[in-house]
Design an enzyme around this catalytic site. Structure first.
Site, PDB file in Angstrom:
ATOM      1  N   LYS A  57       0.958  -1.186   0.205  1.00 49.37           N
ATOM      2  CA  LYS A  57       0.060   0.131   0.109  1.00 49.37           C
ATOM      3  C   LYS A  57       0.970   1.220  -0.033  1.00 49.37           C
ATOM      4  CE  LYS A  57      -2.359   1.722   3.759  1.00 49.37           C
ATOM      5  NZ  LYS A  57      -2.757   3.217   3.826  1.00 49.37           N
ATOM      6  N   ASP A  84      -3.565   4.552  -1.253  1.00 48.05           N
ATOM      7  CA  ASP A  84      -4.674   4.844  -0.229  1.00 48.05           C
ATOM      8  C   ASP A  84      -4.509   6.501  -0.106  1.00 48.05           C
ATOM      9  OD1 ASP A  84      -6.518   5.000   1.927  1.00 48.05           O
ATOM     10  OD2 ASP A  84      -4.706   4.049   3.373  1.00 48.05           O
ATOM     11  N   LEU A  85      -5.120   7.224  -0.863  1.00 42.10           N
ATOM     12  CA  LEU A  85      -5.060   8.920  -0.696  1.00 42.10           C
ATOM     13  C   LEU A  85      -6.449   9.462  -0.142  1.00 42.10           C
ATOM     14  CD1 LEU A  85      -3.071   9.530  -3.738  1.00 42.10           C
ATOM     15  CD2 LEU A  85      -2.432   9.169  -1.480  1.00 42.10           C
ATOM     16  N   LYS A  86      -7.550   8.361   0.099  1.00 41.39           N
ATOM     17  CA  LYS A  86      -8.590   8.705   0.649  1.00 41.39           C
ATOM     18  C   LYS A  86      -9.288  10.106  -0.029  1.00 41.39           C
ATOM     19  CE  LYS A  86      -7.424   6.393   5.074  1.00 41.39           C
ATOM     20  NZ  LYS A  86      -6.346   6.012   4.763  1.00 41.39           N
ATOM     21  N   ASP A  89     -13.362  15.382  -2.166  1.00 43.64           N
ATOM     22  CA  ASP A  89     -13.166  16.433  -2.785  1.00 43.64           C
ATOM     23  C   ASP A  89     -14.510  16.565  -3.580  1.00 43.64           C
ATOM     24  OD1 ASP A  89     -12.449  19.105  -3.637  1.00 43.64           O
ATOM     25  OD2 ASP A  89     -10.299  18.783  -3.648  1.00 43.64           O
ATOM     26  N   ILE A  90     -14.764  17.897  -4.329  1.00 44.40           N
ATOM     27  CA  ILE A  90     -15.872  17.951  -5.294  1.00 44.40           C
ATOM     28  C   ILE A  90     -15.697  16.867  -6.343  1.00 44.40           C
ATOM     29  CG2 ILE A  90     -16.251  20.441  -4.602  1.00 44.40           C
ATOM     30  CD1 ILE A  90     -14.809  21.203  -7.327  1.00 44.40           C
ATOM     31  N   PRO A  91     -16.675  16.561  -7.162  1.00 47.52           N
ATOM     32  CA  PRO A  91     -16.721  15.501  -7.842  1.00 47.52           C
ATOM     33  C   PRO A  91     -15.817  15.926  -9.076  1.00 47.52           C
ATOM     34  CG  PRO A  91     -19.096  15.714  -7.485  1.00 47.52           C
ATOM     35  CD  PRO A  91     -18.315  16.963  -6.491  1.00 47.52           C
ATOM     36  N   THR A 148     -10.392   3.685  11.150  1.00 41.94           N
ATOM     37  CA  THR A 148     -10.156   2.659  12.295  1.00 41.94           C
ATOM     38  C   THR A 148      -9.523   3.306  13.662  1.00 41.94           C
ATOM     39  OG1 THR A 148      -8.333   2.135  11.022  1.00 41.94           O
ATOM     40  CG2 THR A 148     -10.066   0.601  10.940  1.00 41.94           C
ATOM     41  N   ARG A 209      -4.171  -6.179  14.516  1.00 41.77           N
ATOM     42  CA  ARG A 209      -2.868  -6.316  15.281  1.00 41.77           C
ATOM     43  C   ARG A 209      -2.868  -7.687  15.566  1.00 41.77           C
ATOM     44  NH1 ARG A 209      -1.734  -2.337  13.292  1.00 41.77           N
ATOM     45  NH2 ARG A 209      -1.364  -0.051  14.242  1.00 41.77           N
ATOM     46  N   GLN A 218      -4.641   3.356  16.762  1.00 41.90           N
ATOM     47  CA  GLN A 218      -5.790   2.643  16.133  1.00 41.90           C
ATOM     48  C   GLN A 218      -6.829   2.012  17.484  1.00 41.90           C
ATOM     49  OE1 GLN A 218      -6.557   2.284  13.220  1.00 41.90           O
ATOM     50  NE2 GLN A 218      -4.660   1.807  11.847  1.00 41.90           N
ATOM     51  N   ARG A 239       2.578  -0.771  10.636  1.00 37.71           N
ATOM     52  CA  ARG A 239       3.585  -0.901  11.592  1.00 37.71           C
ATOM     53  C   ARG A 239       4.040  -2.067  12.241  1.00 37.71           C
ATOM     54  NH1 ARG A 239       0.878   4.050  14.480  1.00 37.71           N
ATOM     55  NH2 ARG A 239      -0.913   3.195  13.584  1.00 37.71           N
TER      56      ARG A 239
END
Ligand code: C5P
Length: 260
Positions: A57, A84-86, A89-91, A148, A209, A218, A239
């Site tokens: 990732k 994984d930039l999540k 924003d606007i469409p 999470t 974990r 977390q 981690r």
């Protein structure tokens, strides 16, 4: 940022990102998060993990430091890459970001379900169009429900009166209806997600974990075996592997726990 549609195209690919919890070997379900700002370190760790697992990732820390090239390099090492930039924003902006992520060769990436229906639909449409242009299989788009690291009290602080479990369901339903390929949620919600979204949906769970490991920041965690038993299709581990004395041994131990 006005990038040429044609530039930065990675080679067409046929990523095998199967949904559901069945069948795939543990190595295709474990995603190690290379959370470092240093491409050299990320690539060194990736080379050590090569062959052992299929996925890595690239999150904000690495992408913002090193850009799309790190995705291409990890793919050329043979990994499937989860970016994984999540996106939230606007469409119009998310449309552009999804086209770029598709062109650079991401196999899967994240949007925030909380960005709303129009944003999620724009993400799916843009990804399909961009994939068609480069004649590649579209990357999987998974919607982050509730981070999470958040618990009920933290949700209350941002004005959400529902429990995390309730909020995850609301957002997952929205993501499903907008056509997303799956969700990111805590392992605690994985079984409800599997029931809600069906056997083929991707249910990606961070907050993993191994027994005895510190939770860190977390809040909603489970062991690898618990997450799989609950119906997760992919486990994201950072981690516990990257911070281990021997990341290879740590990854092997997790894979063993997943297979048992
Ligand atoms: O180090 P750790 O195992 O906690 O890393 C978890 C990874 O999963 C991080 O890279 C983090 O960005 C990501 N993640 C998360 N919670 C989400 C979505 C992604 O922790 N809801």
């Amino acid at each position: 940022m006005l990038e040429d549609e044609g530039c930065g195209i990675s080679q067409p690919r046929q990523a095998d990102v199967s949904g559901g919890a069945r069948g795939d070997a543990a190595k295709d379900k474990l995603i190690v998060a290379l959370d470092t700002a240093d491409a050299g370190k990320a690539l060194e760790l990736a080379r050590r993990l090569r062959g052992l697992l299929g996925w890595v990732k690239v999150g904000m820390t690495l992408y913002y430091a090193e850009g799309p090239q790190i995705v291409r390099e990890l793919r050329s090492l043979g990994f499937k890459v989860f970016v994984d930039l999540k996106l939230n924003d606007i469409p119009h902006q998310v449309d552009g970001a999804c086209r770029t992520l598709t062109r650079i060769g991401a196999d899967m990436f994240t949007v925030h379900a909380g960005g709303g229906r129009a944003m999620l639909e724009a993400a799916m449409a843009a990804t399909a169009v961009a994939a068609q242009k480069v004649r590649a299989t579209p990357p999987k788009v998974v919607a982050v429900t509730v981070l999470t690291s958040l618990d009920d009290a933290a949700l209350g602080e941002i004005g959400i009166g529902r429990t995390t479990a309730e909020q995850v369901e609301v957002l997952a339903t929205l993501a499903r209806d907008a056509g997303c390929d799956g969700v990111v949620c805590s392992p605690n919600e994985a079984s409800v997600m599997r029931e809600l979204l069906g056997a083929d949906a991707l249910v990606v769970t961070p907050g993993i974990r191994p027994t005895g490991e510190a939770a860190g920041d977390q809040a909603r965690t489970a062991t690898p075996a618990e997450a799989l038993a609950a119906g997760a299709s992919h486990l994201v581990v950072g981690r516990p592997v990257t911070g281990a004395e021997s990341p290879v041994e740590a990854a092997k131990a997790i894979l063993k726990e997943m297979s048992s």
